[in-house]
Enzyme design. Structure first.
Site, PDB file in Angstrom:
ATOM      1  N   LYS A  25       0.841  -1.200   0.000  1.00  0.00           N
ATOM      2  CA  LYS A  25       0.000   0.000   0.000  1.00  0.00           C
ATOM      3  C   LYS A  25       0.879   1.254   0.000  1.00  0.00           C
ATOM      4  CE  LYS A  25      -3.661   2.649   0.421  1.00  0.00           C
ATOM      5  NZ  LYS A  25      -4.322   2.831   1.724  1.00  0.00           N
ATOM      6  N   GLU A  79       1.225  12.682   5.992  1.00  0.00           N
ATOM      7  CA  GLU A  79       1.861  11.437   6.421  1.00  0.00           C
ATOM      8  C   GLU A  79       3.046  11.072   5.527  1.00  0.00           C
ATOM      9  OE1 GLU A  79      -1.621   8.740   8.262  1.00  0.00           O
ATOM     10  OE2 GLU A  79      -2.034   9.415   6.223  1.00  0.00           O
TER      11      GLU A  79
END
Length: 300
Positions: free
Chosen positions: A182, A261
């Site tokens: 991911k 992030e």
């Protein structure tokens, strides 16, 4: 099942709505009393992809430790808020299973240091956007993958029985590999969309953006030899098409002036590649550009 979802951002709200739709007792743990009061009064509205709406009965609280013992806790906050959550989880019974739903890899080892007997990780590819304190918009159907980091899978197997085509769930064998893959997808999409301020689908129609994305892919396949077989570039293209109208989480953070992030997604991949002797120059440049944008205020 009695499920507590910590975090009422887009991911937390959307997951809570689908769990409540499956007749589970769901409580959202939020940071602000104002949001808790509004959720308890109005409950949670999900705006479907076709524009229709459904109302879901969700309880809300700001105090995790005051809630009745749940059958499952879903941790759906961003990585930057996890340190505070870890402290609260330390005081909970070890028998309560935990499911972590974060981007990147930085939380994997950290979460497994908690005392809970059963800890799992989740990777989501659906599209979600918060409209307000009590409304979430479902912007795209995508898989919710779950991998067990430690412990028993029984409670998570119950989630498979949801069988909702709008909220598909599947199990994977290797939780860490799932998070790595991911993160690789995110590395090719999120920094570019954040810097260029474009939707995911524009990475395919903008020739220069497409070239940059392909260059990043080539760098990653050199650094991690198995990527070409597990993540063909056609899969990256397919994801961009499927999420064409989506605003990536990193772009959403920039638009809201929030810290992204990028460290937990791109930074960790850069560290792993550097340990193998590969600097990933294109991705590293984008990484520093995102950090520079954040340092300068985010939206300029």
């Amino acid at each position: 099942m009695n499920v507590v979802v910590i975090g009422a951002g887009a991911v937390g709200q959307l997951m809570a709505s689908f769990l409540a739709e499956a007749c589970m007792d769901v409580t959202l743990v939020v940071r602000r009393q104002e949001q808790a009061d509004e959720l308890n009064l109005k409950h949670l509205t999900r705006v479907h992809i076709d524009g229709t709406k459904t109302l879901h009965q969700i309880a809300s609280s700001v105090e995790l430790e005051m809630l009745p013992r749940p059958d499952l806790i879903v941790v759906a906050v961003k990585y930057g808020h996890l340190q505070n959550i870890y402290k609260q989880l330390l005081d909970l019974p070890k028998e309560i299973p935990l499911l972590f739903v974060q981007n990147g890899l930085a939380h994997f080892d950290e979460a497994l240091r908690l005392p809970q007997n059963t800890i799992a990780f989740c990777s989501v590819s659906f599209g979600a956007q918060t409209i307000d304190f009590t409304t979430v918009q479902h912007r795209g159907v995508g898989l919710c993958k779950i991998g067990i980091g430690r412990g028993d899978s029984i409670v998570f197997e119950k989630l498979l029985h949801l069988e909702n085509p709008l909220f598909p769930i599947e199990f994977v064998e290797n939780a860490e590999q799932m998070l790595f893959e991911k993160a690789v997808f995110n590395c090719m999409i999120n920094p570019l969309t954040a810097i260029l301020q474009i939707k995911n689908g524009d990475l395919l129609t903008n020739k220069q953006a497409y070239l940059l994305m392909h260059t990043i892919y080539q760098e990653l396949t050199e650094a991690f030899k198995d990527i070409e077989s597990t993540i063909p570039f056609s899969a990256v293209i397919a994801l961009c098409k499927k999420t064409a109208a989506n605003t990536s989480s990193m772009l959403a953070d920039r638009m809201q002036g929030r810290k992204s992030e990028v460290e937990t997604i791109v930074g960790v991949i850069l560290q792993k590649a550097s340990a193998n002797g590969y600097p990933l120059p294109t991705l590293r440049t984008l990484y520093h550009q995102v950090l520079a944008i954040e340092e300068s205020g985010g939206q300029s």
